[in-house]
Design an enzyme around this catalytic site. Structure first.
Site, mmCIF file in Angstrom:
data_model
loop_
_atom_site.group_PDB
_atom_site.id
_atom_site.type_symbol
_atom_site.label_atom_id
_atom_site.label_comp_id
_atom_site.label_asym_id
_atom_site.label_seq_id
_atom_site.Cartn_x
_atom_site.Cartn_y
_atom_site.Cartn_z
ATOM 1 N N ASP A 202 -29.469 1.767 -2.862
ATOM 2 C CA ASP A 202 -28.061 1.488 -3.676
ATOM 3 C C ASP A 202 -28.916 1.493 -5.415
ATOM 4 O O ASP A 202 -29.590 1.996 -5.154
ATOM 5 C CB ASP A 202 -28.125 -0.306 -3.725
ATOM 6 C CG ASP A 202 -26.440 -0.913 -3.955
ATOM 7 O OD1 ASP A 202 -25.862 0.206 -4.956
ATOM 8 O OD2 ASP A 202 -26.526 -1.740 -3.693
ATOM 9 N N HIS A 328 -16.395 3.275 1.403
ATOM 10 C CA HIS A 328 -16.445 2.193 0.271
ATOM 11 C C HIS A 328 -16.633 2.670 -0.984
ATOM 12 O O HIS A 328 -16.248 2.507 -2.488
ATOM 13 C CB HIS A 328 -17.878 1.358 -0.060
ATOM 14 C CG HIS A 328 -18.620 0.529 -0.758
ATOM 15 N ND1 HIS A 328 -17.312 -0.420 -1.692
ATOM 16 C CD2 HIS A 328 -19.655 0.668 -1.480
ATOM 17 C CE1 HIS A 328 -17.934 -1.102 -2.379
ATOM 18 N NE2 HIS A 328 -19.715 0.034 -2.394
HETATM 19 FE FE1 N7H Z 1 -21.154 -0.930 -3.846
HETATM 20 N N1 N7H Z 1 -23.288 -1.388 0.372
HETATM 21 O O1 N7H Z 1 -24.888 -1.026 0.406
HETATM 22 O O2 N7H Z 1 -23.050 -0.703 0.952
HETATM 23 N N2 N7H Z 1 -21.775 0.468 -3.410
HETATM 24 N N3 N7H Z 1 -21.515 -2.570 -2.155
HETATM 25 N N4 N7H Z 1 -18.998 -3.162 -4.816
HETATM 26 N N5 N7H Z 1 -20.163 0.102 -4.963
HETATM 27 C C1 N7H Z 1 -22.050 1.653 -3.503
HETATM 28 O O3 N7H Z 1 -24.245 4.768 -5.421
HETATM 29 C C2 N7H Z 1 -22.525 -2.446 -1.498
HETATM 30 C C3 N7H Z 1 -19.282 -4.001 -3.997
HETATM 31 C C4 N7H Z 1 -19.258 0.214 -6.527
HETATM 32 O O4 N7H Z 1 -20.176 5.950 -8.376
HETATM 33 C C5 N7H Z 1 -23.270 1.904 -2.740
HETATM 34 O O5 N7H Z 1 -25.292 3.353 -6.289
HETATM 35 C C6 N7H Z 1 -22.717 -3.562 -0.677
HETATM 36 C C7 N7H Z 1 -17.753 -4.630 -4.787
HETATM 37 C C8 N7H Z 1 -19.281 1.097 -7.113
HETATM 38 O O6 N7H Z 1 -20.072 6.616 -6.591
HETATM 39 C C9 N7H Z 1 -23.612 1.116 -1.867
HETATM 40 C C10 N7H Z 1 -22.007 -4.986 -1.496
HETATM 41 C C11 N7H Z 1 -18.202 -3.929 -5.848
HETATM 42 C C12 N7H Z 1 -19.993 1.947 -6.927
HETATM 43 C C13 N7H Z 1 -22.560 0.088 -1.821
HETATM 44 C C14 N7H Z 1 -21.202 -3.998 -2.161
HETATM 45 C C15 N7H Z 1 -18.757 -2.685 -5.292
HETATM 46 C C16 N7H Z 1 -20.735 1.165 -5.595
HETATM 47 C C17 N7H Z 1 -23.984 3.584 -2.965
HETATM 48 C C18 N7H Z 1 -21.251 -5.626 -1.258
HETATM 49 C C19 N7H Z 1 -17.194 -3.239 -7.135
HETATM 50 C C20 N7H Z 1 -21.055 3.717 -7.273
HETATM 51 C C21 N7H Z 1 -24.742 3.511 -3.824
HETATM 52 C C22 N7H Z 1 -22.524 -6.763 -0.022
HETATM 53 C C23 N7H Z 1 -16.350 -5.001 -6.802
HETATM 54 C C24 N7H Z 1 -19.831 4.696 -7.051
HETATM 55 C C25 N7H Z 1 -24.637 4.043 -5.103
HETATM 56 C C26 N7H Z 1 -19.773 5.683 -7.163
HETATM 57 C C27 N7H Z 1 -21.358 1.863 -4.692
HETATM 58 C C28 N7H Z 1 -23.027 -1.258 -1.116
HETATM 59 C C29 N7H Z 1 -20.047 -4.308 -3.333
HETATM 60 C C30 N7H Z 1 -18.576 -1.052 -6.625
HETATM 61 C C31 N7H Z 1 -24.568 1.329 -0.739
HETATM 62 C C32 N7H Z 1 -23.514 -3.962 0.724
HETATM 63 C C33 N7H Z 1 -18.385 -6.154 -4.663
HETATM 64 C C34 N7H Z 1 -18.855 0.976 -8.025
#
Ligand code: N7H
Length: 470
Positions: A202, A328
């Site tokens: 992440d 996502h």
């Molecule tokens: Fe997410 N995951 O582990 O699956 N997220 N996220 N997220 N997320 C991202 O690029 C995850 C949540 C964003 O710029 C990655 O850093 C999990 C919420 C945004 O390309 C992974 C949960 C919100 C990005 C996960 C969760 C976001 C992002 C890729 C909850 C907003 C950047 C790693 C448990 C409302 C996207 C990375 C970009 C990336 C996961 C929640 C937003 C692996 C497990 C609630 C903006």
């Protein structure tokens, strides 16, 4: 009023560039005596970590890694500690500040995101929320006025620092705050460091801020984002805020419980029905492999050499062969699918919480412990940032728009990671299966992430904090 240059001694360090931490304590408090609080704050200003302080800490850590690589030093977790301070709308009111232009912030997260309210868009079920975030009995002593976010290299150092913070505000005869509750998070152990509980790397892609971060090098990487998208009254800020709020930022905190064995079980049952392995299916749902490699660049097989790569924009946007429209990372930062993606950027500062999965949970495929993500992010406007991403993009089936020709109605579907179901609508996602050539199929999802509570805060500048304490 818009500033072109950000004063790194004025911005709190977790907003940018982020305080390095392996253990974090969030100390939620209630102000019991406004005048004493102002005096105590004056006496505690030396504890608040600025951007400049955080830059120094990160520099020391970077240098240490270089020395370790050269064999000059033994690898160790360097001492790095920081404290940031944020207030709810009710907390700012205690300090005489009522004039932020931010509707959702004033109402607080509970009222903003609760499901089933006339005219409301929220999908949170308050039965899932922990009482400490709801304060259903309206107990004035349980009202959250603010939060100290304390980060350190380990639990011991974080608790020691918490003790020092408490010492400045809570005393036998002269307390100005009381603890409402405390939440702790920490990075996962050993080789799992940097991975959230589903196993994905992440915090790879963050908005790079114009004037603060270097220009992204890749031709398909997201371009520099105006700093005002994250920092109030800086260049490109969408909503002018009063002068005192300059160089502050809105802070969203959300406790998200994750159901890890249930997710894995669903993957193991569903993937073979669509000619995919479990890892291929989970990578498609997230948009990156567990290593962090974007599926856009490595659609069928992970290529760990690309694990922190951010040089992609989802083109060609007409099909979802390489990356599902509703993956996502495509839902939450749409890149070439959207004409103006900058406006909705957030600076994520999340931390994992809870114990590692036990053998018993793995065997029974059932979660018994509370674990997940303390989702945290900064933005200069909650409506454009967290709230729009959660409600209009992750939750809604039809985002990214105009994909129905490929996916059929109602569009790409929900975000499998943080999208929230909305019965009686289907909770489903459209992806390409593993056949050659691939077929677009719609998979019925279950919900593996449950919001347990949260709140909206404002993280003022150092000057603003000094103003409160004057
Ligand atoms: Fe997410 N995951 O582990 O699956 N997220 N996220 N997220 N997320 C991202 O690029 C995850 C949540 C964003 O710029 C990655 O850093 C999990 C919420 C945004 O390309 C992974 C949960 C919100 C990005 C996960 C969760 C976001 C992002 C890729 C909850 C907003 C950047 C790693 C448990 C409302 C996207 C990375 C970009 C990336 C996961 C929640 C937003 C692996 C497990 C609630 C903006």
């Amino acid at each position: 009023m818009e500033a072109n240059v950000i004063d790194k001694n004025n911005v709190q360090g977790d907003i940018w560039p982020g305080i390095p931490k392996s253990h974090q304590i969030l100390f939620f408090f209630n102000i019991t005596n406004k005048d004493k609080f102002r005096a105590h704050l004056k006496n505690a200003m030396d504890m608040i970590t600025t951007s400049e302080d955080a830059i120094q800490m990160r520099g020391r850590i970077r240098q240490h890694k270089i020395e370790v690589a050269k064999g000059n030093q033994e690898p160790s977790l360097l001492s790095a500690q920081g404290v940031n301070l944020s207030f709810t709308s009710k907390g700012l009111a205690q300090l005489g500040k009522h004039d932020l232009r931010a509707g959702q912030f004033d109402a607080g997260m509970k009222d903003d995101l609760r499901g089933g309210v006339a005219g409301g868009e929220g999908r949170d079920n308050l039965d899932d929320w922990e009482e400490r975030f709801k304060n259903e009995k309206n107990d004035p002593s349980k009202v959250i006025h603010g939060v100290f976010s304390i980060g350190a290299q380990n639990s011991f150092a974080a608790h020691y620092l918490l003790g020092k913070v408490k010492g400045r505000f809570i005393g036998f005869l002269s307390s100005s705050i009381r603890e409402v509750f405390t939440i702790e998070g920490w990075v996962r152990p050993g080789s799992l460091r940097g991975k959230e509980h589903f196993g994905f790397e992440d915090e790879i892609s963050q908005p790079q801020l114009d004037g603060l971060d270097p220009e992204p090098e890749g031709d398909k990487e997201p371009k520099l984002v105006p700093p005002g998208i994250i920092i109030n009254n800086a260049k490109g800020a969408p909503t002018p805020q009063p002068d005192w709020a300059t160089e502050g930022s809105f802070f969203v905190f959300r406790k998200l419980q994750q159901y890890v064995p249930e997710f894995q079980n669903w993957l193991d049952h569903t993937a073979p029905q669509h000619y995919l392995t479990s890892d291929q299916l989970s990578a498609r749902l997230v948009g990156r492999w567990k290593s962090g490699t974007p599926v856009c660049l490595a659609p069928l097989k992970d290529n760990p050499e690309l694990k922190r790569n951010n040089n992609f924009d989802f083109t060609p946007v007409e099909n979802q062969h390489a990356c599902p429209f509703a993956a996502h990372i495509r839902k939450v930062r749409p890149r070439a699918d959207f004409s103006n993606p900058d406006r909705n950027c957030i600076m994520r500062r999340s931390m994992t919480y809870g114990p590692e999965l036990t053998d018993h949970e793995r065997k029974t495929e059932t979660t018994t412990a509370d674990r997940g993500l303390l989702f945290m992010c900064f933005q200069s406007n909650i409506a454009n940032g967290f709230r729009l991403i959660q409600e209009k993009w992750s939750n809604q089936d039809n985002f990214p728009r105009r994909k129905e020709k490929v996916t059929g109605e109602p569009g790409p579907g929900a975000d499998a990671i943080c999208g929230q179901p909305n019965p009686p609508d289907n909770f489903a996602v459209s992806i390409c299966d593993g056949q050659d050539p691939p077929h677009d199929v719609r998979l019925k999802l279950e919900s593996w992430v449950t919001p347990r509570g949260g709140e909206y805060f404002f993280t003022p500048s150092i000057k603003a904090l000094k103003g409160f304490s004057a």
